[in-house]
Design a protein around this motif. Structure first.
Motif, short mmCIF file in Angstrom:
data_model
loop_
_atom_site.label_atom_id
_atom_site.label_comp_id
_atom_site.label_asym_id
_atom_site.label_seq_id
_atom_site.Cartn_x
_atom_site.Cartn_y
_atom_site.Cartn_z
N MET A 209 -44.99 11.24 9.11
CA MET A 209 -43.67 10.01 9.77
C MET A 209 -44.20 9.79 10.83
SD MET A 209 -40.01 10.66 10.50
CE MET A 209 -38.99 11.66 9.04
N THR A 210 -44.67 7.85 10.88
CA THR A 210 -44.61 7.30 11.70
C THR A 210 -43.79 7.63 13.24
OG1 THR A 210 -42.92 5.23 10.76
CG2 THR A 210 -45.80 5.81 10.51
N ASP A 211 -44.31 6.90 14.16
CA ASP A 211 -42.99 7.20 15.56
C ASP A 211 -42.36 5.72 15.64
OD1 ASP A 211 -42.18 7.14 17.92
OD2 ASP A 211 -43.95 6.30 18.69
N HIS A 212 -40.60 5.89 15.61
CA HIS A 212 -40.25 4.93 15.43
C HIS A 212 -39.63 4.33 16.33
CE1 HIS A 212 -40.55 4.67 11.27
NE2 HIS A 212 -40.14 5.73 11.49
N ASP A 213 -40.19 4.87 17.63
CA ASP A 213 -40.01 4.83 19.26
C ASP A 213 -38.54 4.78 19.45
OD1 ASP A 213 -40.32 3.77 21.81
OD2 ASP A 213 -39.99 1.63 20.73
N LEU A 214 -37.34 5.43 19.25
CA LEU A 214 -36.67 6.31 18.57
C LEU A 214 -35.96 6.37 20.84
CD1 LEU A 214 -35.79 8.62 15.74
CD2 LEU A 214 -35.19 6.59 16.47
N GLY A 215 -36.46 6.81 21.22
CA GLY A 215 -36.24 6.40 22.93
C GLY A 215 -35.58 5.62 23.52
N ARG A 216 -36.68 4.11 23.01
CA ARG A 216 -36.59 3.13 24.09
C ARG A 216 -34.89 2.60 23.73
NH1 ARG A 216 -39.74 -1.74 22.71
NH2 ARG A 216 -38.05 -2.23 20.91
N ASP A 217 -34.68 2.74 24.86
CA ASP A 217 -33.19 1.70 24.98
C ASP A 217 -33.18 0.18 25.03
OD1 ASP A 217 -30.80 0.85 25.87
OD2 ASP A 217 -30.79 1.27 28.11
N LEU B 216 -23.30 4.98 8.22
CA LEU B 216 -23.93 4.30 6.89
C LEU B 216 -24.34 2.41 7.00
CD1 LEU B 216 -22.17 6.15 4.33
CD2 LEU B 216 -24.94 6.29 4.23
N ILE B 217 -22.41 1.79 8.23
CA ILE B 217 -22.89 0.47 8.30
C ILE B 217 -24.61 0.14 9.30
CG2 ILE B 217 -21.12 -1.28 9.38
CD1 ILE B 217 -18.83 0.00 8.64
N LEU B 218 -24.27 1.08 10.55
CA LEU B 218 -25.51 1.08 11.51
C LEU B 218 -26.89 0.67 10.77
CD1 LEU B 218 -23.72 2.51 13.60
CD2 LEU B 218 -24.13 0.04 14.02
N ALA B 219 -26.68 1.99 9.86
CA ALA B 219 -28.41 2.56 8.45
C ALA B 219 -28.38 1.23 8.06
CB ALA B 219 -27.83 3.45 7.55
N ASN B 220 -27.50 0.69 6.99
CA ASN B 220 -27.34 -1.00 6.85
C ASN B 220 -28.23 -2.25 7.59
OD1 ASN B 220 -27.14 -2.50 3.79
ND2 ASN B 220 -26.26 -3.97 5.18
N LEU B 221 -27.34 -1.81 8.32
CA LEU B 221 -28.03 -2.96 9.71
C LEU B 221 -29.45 -2.66 10.39
CD1 LEU B 221 -27.20 -5.06 11.45
CD2 LEU B 221 -25.97 -3.45 12.97
N ALA B 222 -29.39 -1.00 10.71
CA ALA B 222 -31.08 -0.85 10.70
C ALA B 222 -32.52 -1.51 9.37
CB ALA B 222 -31.02 -0.08 10.94
N GLY B 223 -31.84 -1.44 8.29
CA GLY B 223 -32.71 -1.64 7.38
C GLY B 223 -33.91 -1.28 7.36
N ASP B 224 -34.18 -0.12 7.95
CA ASP B 224 -35.36 0.83 8.28
C ASP B 224 -35.58 1.68 7.16
OD1 ASP B 224 -38.12 1.95 8.30
OD2 ASP B 224 -37.95 0.71 9.80
N PRO B 225 -34.81 2.98 6.04
CA PRO B 225 -34.80 3.76 5.46
C PRO B 225 -35.23 5.00 6.39
CG PRO B 225 -34.94 2.68 4.15
CD PRO B 225 -35.16 1.80 5.49
N GLU B 226 -36.61 4.73 6.59
CA GLU B 226 -37.45 5.21 7.54
C GLU B 226 -37.25 5.72 8.93
OE1 GLU B 226 -39.36 8.23 6.03
OE2 GLU B 226 -39.26 7.00 4.39
N ALA B 227 -36.58 4.95 9.96
CA ALA B 227 -36.36 4.72 10.98
C ALA B 227 -34.80 5.52 11.37
CB ALA B 227 -36.41 3.44 11.73
N VAL B 228 -34.14 5.06 10.24
CA VAL B 228 -32.72 5.69 9.87
C VAL B 228 -32.49 7.44 9.36
CG1 VAL B 228 -30.47 5.92 8.76
CG2 VAL B 228 -31.82 4.15 9.32
N ILE B 229 -34.19 7.39 8.44
CA ILE B 229 -34.02 9.01 8.57
C ILE B 229 -34.47 9.80 10.24
CG2 ILE B 229 -34.85 11.23 7.52
CD1 ILE B 229 -35.12 8.62 4.71
#
Length: 66
Positions: free
Chosen positions: A1-9, A43-56
């Motif tokens: 899995m790629t790094d989705h930079d989840l820690g960045r504010d 689910l609303i925010l996942a749709n807004l993100a639009g990147d299933p891998e990042a949401v997972i």
């Protein structure tokens, strides 16, 4: 899995405002209604993100380790 930079504010200093709005949205709800609100919000925010891998990846990061 790629790094989705989840820690960045990315909230530009508005994290406390979002937290307060989230608490206010839950005010007065019982446990089931609060859980349903959280599920809809995710689910609303996942749709807004639009990147299933990042949401997972975010779901994996959010889950507490056992």
């Amino acid at each position: 899995m790629t790094d989705h930079d989840l820690g960045r504010d990315r909230l530009t200093g508005r994290g406390d405002d979002i937290y307060a709005a989230l608490l206010q949205a839950h005010d007065g709800l019982d446990f089931a209604a609060s859980a349903a609100l959280n599920a809809r919000l995710v689910l609303i925010l996942a749709n807004l993100a639009g990147d299933p891998e990042a949401v997972i990846a975010a779901i994996g990061q959010a889950r507490p380790s056992a």
